[in-house]
Write a protein that holds these residues in place. Structure first.
Motif, PDB file in Angstrom:
ATOM      1  N   GLY A  76       4.429  -5.141  -7.487  1.00 24.82           N
ATOM      2  CA  GLY A  76       3.315  -4.644  -6.702  1.00 24.82           C
ATOM      3  C   GLY A  76       2.529  -5.697  -5.953  1.00 24.82           C
ATOM      4  O   GLY A  76       1.546  -5.364  -5.271  1.00 24.82           O
ATOM      5  N   ARG A  77       2.940  -6.937  -6.055  1.00 24.45           N
ATOM      6  CA  ARG A  77       2.203  -8.033  -5.416  1.00 24.45           C
ATOM      7  C   ARG A  77       3.065  -8.737  -4.379  1.00 24.45           C
ATOM      8  O   ARG A  77       4.299  -8.777  -4.487  1.00 24.45           O
ATOM      9  N   LEU A  78       2.399  -9.309  -3.376  1.00 23.18           N
ATOM     10  CA  LEU A  78       3.074 -10.146  -2.384  1.00 23.18           C
ATOM     11  C   LEU A  78       3.189 -11.552  -2.959  1.00 23.18           C
ATOM     12  O   LEU A  78       2.179 -12.257  -3.102  1.00 23.18           O
ATOM     13  N   VAL A  79       4.395 -11.966  -3.305  1.00 23.15           N
ATOM     14  CA  VAL A  79       4.550 -13.253  -3.981  1.00 23.15           C
ATOM     15  C   VAL A  79       4.965 -14.377  -3.045  1.00 23.15           C
ATOM     16  O   VAL A  79       4.793 -15.558  -3.364  1.00 23.15           O
ATOM     17  N   ALA A  80       5.509 -14.028  -1.878  1.00 20.08           N
ATOM     18  CA  ALA A  80       5.916 -15.073  -0.927  1.00 20.08           C
ATOM     19  C   ALA A  80       6.177 -14.432   0.430  1.00 20.08           C
ATOM     20  O   ALA A  80       6.362 -13.215   0.534  1.00 20.08           O
TER      21      ALA A  80
ATOM     22  N   THR B  24       1.487  -5.898   6.245  1.00 17.22           N
ATOM     23  CA  THR B  24       1.049  -4.540   5.978  1.00 17.22           C
ATOM     24  C   THR B  24       2.178  -3.707   5.407  1.00 17.22           C
ATOM     25  O   THR B  24       3.352  -3.949   5.664  1.00 17.22           O
ATOM     26  N   GLN B  25       1.789  -2.722   4.616  1.00 19.99           N
ATOM     27  CA  GLN B  25       2.707  -1.708   4.102  1.00 19.99           C
ATOM     28  C   GLN B  25       1.873  -0.511   3.676  1.00 19.99           C
ATOM     29  O   GLN B  25       0.783  -0.673   3.116  1.00 19.99           O
ATOM     30  N   SER B  26       2.350   0.676   3.952  1.00 17.35           N
ATOM     31  CA  SER B  26       1.602   1.875   3.584  1.00 17.35           C
ATOM     32  C   SER B  26       1.298   1.876   2.090  1.00 17.35           C
ATOM     33  O   SER B  26       2.195   1.702   1.257  1.00 17.35           O
ATOM     34  N   GLY B  27       0.024   2.032   1.754  1.00 15.16           N
ATOM     35  CA  GLY B  27      -0.399   2.073   0.362  1.00 15.16           C
ATOM     36  C   GLY B  27      -0.771   0.741  -0.228  1.00 15.16           C
ATOM     37  O   GLY B  27      -1.311   0.677  -1.339  1.00 15.16           O
ATOM     38  N   ALA B  28      -0.491  -0.349   0.486  1.00 14.06           N
ATOM     39  CA  ALA B  28      -0.813  -1.682  -0.013  1.00 14.06           C
ATOM     40  C   ALA B  28      -2.091  -2.199   0.630  1.00 14.06           C
ATOM     41  O   ALA B  28      -2.398  -1.875   1.777  1.00 14.06           O
ATOM     42  N   THR B  29      -2.847  -3.004  -0.097  1.00 14.28           N
ATOM     43  CA  THR B  29      -4.102  -3.558   0.418  1.00 14.28           C
ATOM     44  C   THR B  29      -4.283  -4.990  -0.054  1.00 14.28           C
ATOM     45  O   THR B  29      -3.681  -5.420  -1.045  1.00 14.28           O
ATOM     46  N   GLY B  30      -5.122  -5.706   0.690  1.00 11.45           N
ATOM     47  CA  GLY B  30      -5.648  -6.983   0.211  1.00 11.45           C
ATOM     48  C   GLY B  30      -4.798  -8.208   0.427  1.00 11.45           C
ATOM     49  O   GLY B  30      -5.233  -9.324   0.131  1.00 11.45           O
ATOM     50  N   ALA B  31      -3.588  -8.076   0.945  1.00 12.26           N
ATOM     51  CA  ALA B  31      -2.729  -9.257   1.094  1.00 12.26           C
ATOM     52  C   ALA B  31      -3.210 -10.129   2.245  1.00 12.26           C
ATOM     53  O   ALA B  31      -3.692  -9.634   3.262  1.00 12.26           O
ATOM     54  N   ALA B  32      -3.069 -11.426   2.085  1.00  6.86           N
ATOM     55  CA  ALA B  32      -3.429 -12.377   3.136  1.00  6.86           C
ATOM     56  C   ALA B  32      -2.520 -13.589   3.040  1.00  6.86           C
ATOM     57  O   ALA B  32      -2.032 -13.945   1.963  1.00  6.86           O
ATOM     58  N   ALA B  33      -2.282 -14.205   4.177  1.00  8.82           N
ATOM     59  CA  ALA B  33      -1.434 -15.406   4.232  1.00  8.82           C
ATOM     60  C   ALA B  33      -1.838 -16.246   5.419  1.00  8.82           C
ATOM     61  O   ALA B  33      -2.502 -15.769   6.350  1.00  8.82           O
TER      62      ALA B  33
ATOM     63  N   GLY C 275      -2.604  -9.399  -2.920  1.00 11.24           N
ATOM     64  CA  GLY C 275      -2.838  -7.992  -2.672  1.00 11.24           C
ATOM     65  C   GLY C 275      -2.350  -7.113  -3.810  1.00 11.24           C
ATOM     66  O   GLY C 275      -1.932  -7.584  -4.870  1.00 11.24           O
ATOM     67  N   THR C 276      -2.385  -5.807  -3.574  1.00  6.22           N
ATOM     68  CA  THR C 276      -1.924  -4.842  -4.572  1.00  6.22           C
ATOM     69  C   THR C 276      -1.229  -3.682  -3.866  1.00  6.22           C
ATOM     70  O   THR C 276      -1.410  -3.443  -2.672  1.00  6.22           O
ATOM     71  N   GLY C 277      -0.429  -2.977  -4.623  1.00  4.87           N
ATOM     72  CA  GLY C 277       0.179  -1.759  -4.112  1.00  4.87           C
ATOM     73  C   GLY C 277       1.436  -1.937  -3.285  1.00  4.87           C
ATOM     74  O   GLY C 277       1.923  -0.972  -2.672  1.00  4.87           O
ATOM     75  N   PHE C 278       1.987  -3.130  -3.265  1.00  6.77           N
ATOM     76  CA  PHE C 278       3.209  -3.355  -2.492  1.00  6.77           C
ATOM     77  C   PHE C 278       4.428  -2.822  -3.246  1.00  6.77           C
ATOM     78  O   PHE C 278       4.479  -2.847  -4.487  1.00  6.77           O
ATOM     79  N   ARG C 279       5.401  -2.361  -2.469  1.00  4.32           N
ATOM     80  CA  ARG C 279       6.660  -1.883  -3.045  1.00  4.32           C
ATOM     81  C   ARG C 279       7.829  -2.583  -2.344  1.00  4.32           C
ATOM     82  O   ARG C 279       7.821  -2.749  -1.123  1.00  4.32           O
ATOM     83  N   ALA C 280       8.809  -2.962  -3.122  1.00  2.00           N
ATOM     84  CA  ALA C 280       9.979  -3.635  -2.562  1.00  2.00           C
ATOM     85  C   ALA C 280      10.975  -2.610  -2.040  1.00  2.00           C
ATOM     86  O   ALA C 280      11.114  -1.522  -2.612  1.00  2.00           O
ATOM     87  N   PRO C 281      11.670  -2.928  -0.936  1.00  2.90           N
ATOM     88  CA  PRO C 281      12.748  -2.046  -0.474  1.00  2.90           C
ATOM     89  C   PRO C 281      13.945  -2.161  -1.408  1.00  2.90           C
ATOM     90  O   PRO C 281      14.074  -3.128  -2.164  1.00  2.90           O
ATOM     91  N   PRO C 282      14.850  -1.194  -1.383  1.00  2.00           N
ATOM     92  CA  PRO C 282      16.038  -1.292  -2.239  1.00  2.00           C
ATOM     93  C   PRO C 282      16.991  -2.373  -1.748  1.00  2.00           C
ATOM     94  O   PRO C 282      17.029  -2.712  -0.563  1.00  2.00           O
ATOM     95  N   THR C 283      17.770  -2.900  -2.661  1.00  2.00           N
ATOM     96  CA  THR C 283      18.822  -3.861  -2.345  1.00  2.00           C
ATOM     97  C   THR C 283      20.125  -3.101  -2.104  1.00  2.00           C
ATOM     98  O   THR C 283      20.460  -2.170  -2.846  1.00  2.00           O
ATOM     99  N   VAL C 284      20.849  -3.494  -1.066  1.00  2.00           N
ATOM    100  CA  VAL C 284      22.109  -2.825  -0.718  1.00  2.00           C
ATOM    101  C   VAL C 284      23.256  -3.543  -1.415  1.00  2.00           C
ATOM    102  O   VAL C 284      23.399  -4.768  -1.311  1.00  2.00           O
TER     103      VAL C 284
END
Length: 560
Positions: free
Chosen positions: A267-271, A292-301, A323-332
């Motif tokens: 749920g966090r932006l780590v890099a 930005t991502q729908s549902g996510a807030t607070g990230a900064a870089a 930030g909070t609320g981030f979701r990763a896309p699926p891996t193919v």
């Protein structure tokens, strides 16, 4: 030179087109091209498609970074610098000259040696045996761009003109530039991409071949482009330099904008993984970074910079708030047999709607199953589309639900790019639009009438000549050939054998890609206002996007 007669464009056809349902072009384009824009990889992006003479356009973004003005929104008439796609205008003329005997009193063929041309009287003996066909297929042993005597990589014509160009070429001998230390070679030389080769070809086929090239030879080349292509087809957007006010108002600004991808965990932006460093930043300038991502807030870089103007770039991106609320896309994940295939999931509305291939891999003898691991959703599955042992696309069997797209990362660019018009303009200096390029595609696809304008017979013949495969240009890929500057590839998709004919173009700030599938009368054009020529990034995503769109349309045209 030896023309390969085993491949005839008219003789290869994709199987089973009759009776197929019309393809969902809008959905296909938005899946692949829209994904590029939504991920922050372009300020402006325009797609043009012709299929069986019908045209379709989709545009994203604005002429100027950050502009929200409706007047700056791009459309099919927005004008981009098209770089090396200029070559296919030149080779349409070269093909016409070959097919009809030439524009001047001296007829030419693909086999006409340069020693028979009075326009280049002082060539080295080894270069005199080079032919028109060698110049057109990049086998004349010329460098991409040779020495300009200290005038830079792309000097304007006023500083390094026609006579300078002729003198420089007259001093050269054919070389194999594929080697780390180029060495002399016989002709035809091994394939080596060359702006100078097409640049001098354009001047030769549009000027009097019996006498030395005049100082205004580039102007005469452009006049020939205008008189034989632009005006007869009713094109409204193409120019070389000095546009009128209407064209200037439609011309897009190009940027060397950095691109990056967000890395998300728990749920966090780590890099933020920097993909291209951008450029053209002023001393002291630090670009903004927005994630930005729908549902996510607070990230900064923030951007960490390196170098001084005019070579100031982004070195890295530092996350300052996860930030909070981030979701990763699926891996193919691709099943076997075969290996090395990779791609990125494209998610819209919680469903996986497609996969943008990043590597085709090799060794796939049958269509692999495609799995989607991780991320926040479930239920997505697909089947790979195999061509020549590699995976070139994915047909979605189920989009699943609950998935998230990759976060959007936008890094503000530096100053817009300014590209001069060099004496080899015939190889890469035109400005054009999706509308005009689609018209040119229709000529290459054999349409007799384009936008209500009859196609001149000589131009039709020239276009047919220009896309015929002439030589194999990649020893490691026996299905890849060179036409007159076009790349011609044989492909077998789900049992249907056909040819694709493609050309890319790149200048600082701009990327263009054109691909044709003559057997199904399909042409795809993509123009983007973001590129860095020193990274090779223009071919990914733009080339991959164009090929993905073409492949998806081909597959949808096949009957169930």
């Amino acid at each position: 030179m030896k023309i390969l007669g085993a491949l005839a464009l008219a003789g290869l056809a994709i199987q089973g087109v009759a009776g197929a349902a019309p393809p969902d072009i809008d959905g296909i384009v938005d899946t692949y091209a829209g994904n590029v824009f939504r991920r922050g990889q372009a300020t402006a992006l325009v797609v043009g498609i012709t299929l069986n003479g019908q045209t379709f356009y989709r545009a994203y973004g604005s002429r100027v970074f950050g502009s929200q003005s409706p007047a700056d929104a791009v459309d099919e008439h927005s004008i981009f610098e098209i770089g090396s796609v200029t070559k296919v205008w030149t080779t349409a003329l070269a093909g016409q000259a070959v097919a009809t005997g030439g524009f001047t009193s001296q007829p030419i063929t693909l086999y006409t040696p340069l020693r028979a041309i009075g326009a280049l009287p002082d060539l080295q003996p080894a270069m005199q045996v080079a032919t028109i066909g060698d110049l057109a297929s990049f086998t004349a042993g010329l460098p991409d761009v040779g020495s300009t005597g200290g005038k830079g990589e792309r000097p304007p014509i006023a500083e390094w003109g026609v006579q300078d160009f002729v003198t420089a070429i007259s001093a050269l001998v054919p070389m194999n530039y594929n080697q780390r230390r180029p060495s002399a070679t016989s002709l035809p030389a091994p394939y080596f991409y060359s702006d100078w080769s097409t640049g001098i070809l354009g001047l030769l086929v549009t000027n009097d071949l019996s006498s030395p090239l005049p100082a205004d030879a580039v102007d005469r080349w452009w006049q020939s482009v205008d008189q034989n292509i632009v005006s007869p087809l009713g094109m409204q957007d193409t120019y070389l330099s000095d546009p009128d006010s209407a064209k200037a108002a439609r011309t897009v600004s190009g940027y060397e904008q950095p691109t990056a991808e967000a890395v998300v965990n728990a749920g966090r932006l780590v890099a933020v993984d920097l993909k291209t460093p951008g450029g053209r930043y002023a001393d002291g300038e630090v670009p903004s970074v927005t994630i930005t991502q729908s549902g996510a807030t607070g990230a900064a870089a923030e951007a960490i910079m390196q170098g001084n103007a005019p070579n100031r770039q982004v070195r890295a991106i530092r996350v300052t708030n996860k930030g909070t609320g981030f979701r990763a896309p699926p891996t193919v994940v691709f099943g076997g047999p075969g290996g090395g295939a990779s791609g990125q999931a494209i998610v819209v509305g919680g469903e996986v709607v497609g996969v943008q291939m990043t590597s085709a891999g090799r060794g796939f003898r049958s269509a692999p199953n495609v799995f989607f691991r991780g991320g926040s959703g479930t239920g997505a599955s697909g089947t790979g589309i195999v061509s020549n042992g590699g995976v070139v696309g994915v047909v979605m069997n189920s989009g699943g639900a609950g998935y998230a797209p990759a976060p959007t990362v936008v890094i503000s660019p530096g100053a817009s790019a300014v590209n001069t018009v060099p004496v080899w303009a015939a190889a890469g200096a035109l400005k054009s639009s999706a509308s005009d390029l689609v018209k040119l595609c229709q000529v290459y696809l054999g349409e007799a009438v384009v936008a209500g304008n009859p196609v001149p017979a000589g131009l039709s013949a020239g276009a047919r000549a220009a896309i015929q495969p002439l030589i194999q240009n990649d020893p490691d890929n026996p299905w890849v050939f060179s036409g007159m500057t076009w790349q011609v590839s044989t492909r077998s998709i789900q049992g249907g054998l056909n040819l694709t004919v493609s050309k890319d173009g790149s200048l600082p700030g701009f990327a263009t890609y054109v691909t044709l599938v003559p057997a199904i009368n399909l042409g795809v054009v993509i123009l983007r206002s973001n590129n860095q020529t020193n990274t090779g990034e223009y071919a990914d995503p733009i080339g991959g996007v164009a090929e993905a769109i073409a492949t998806a349309i081909q597959v949808e045209l096949m009957p169930e």
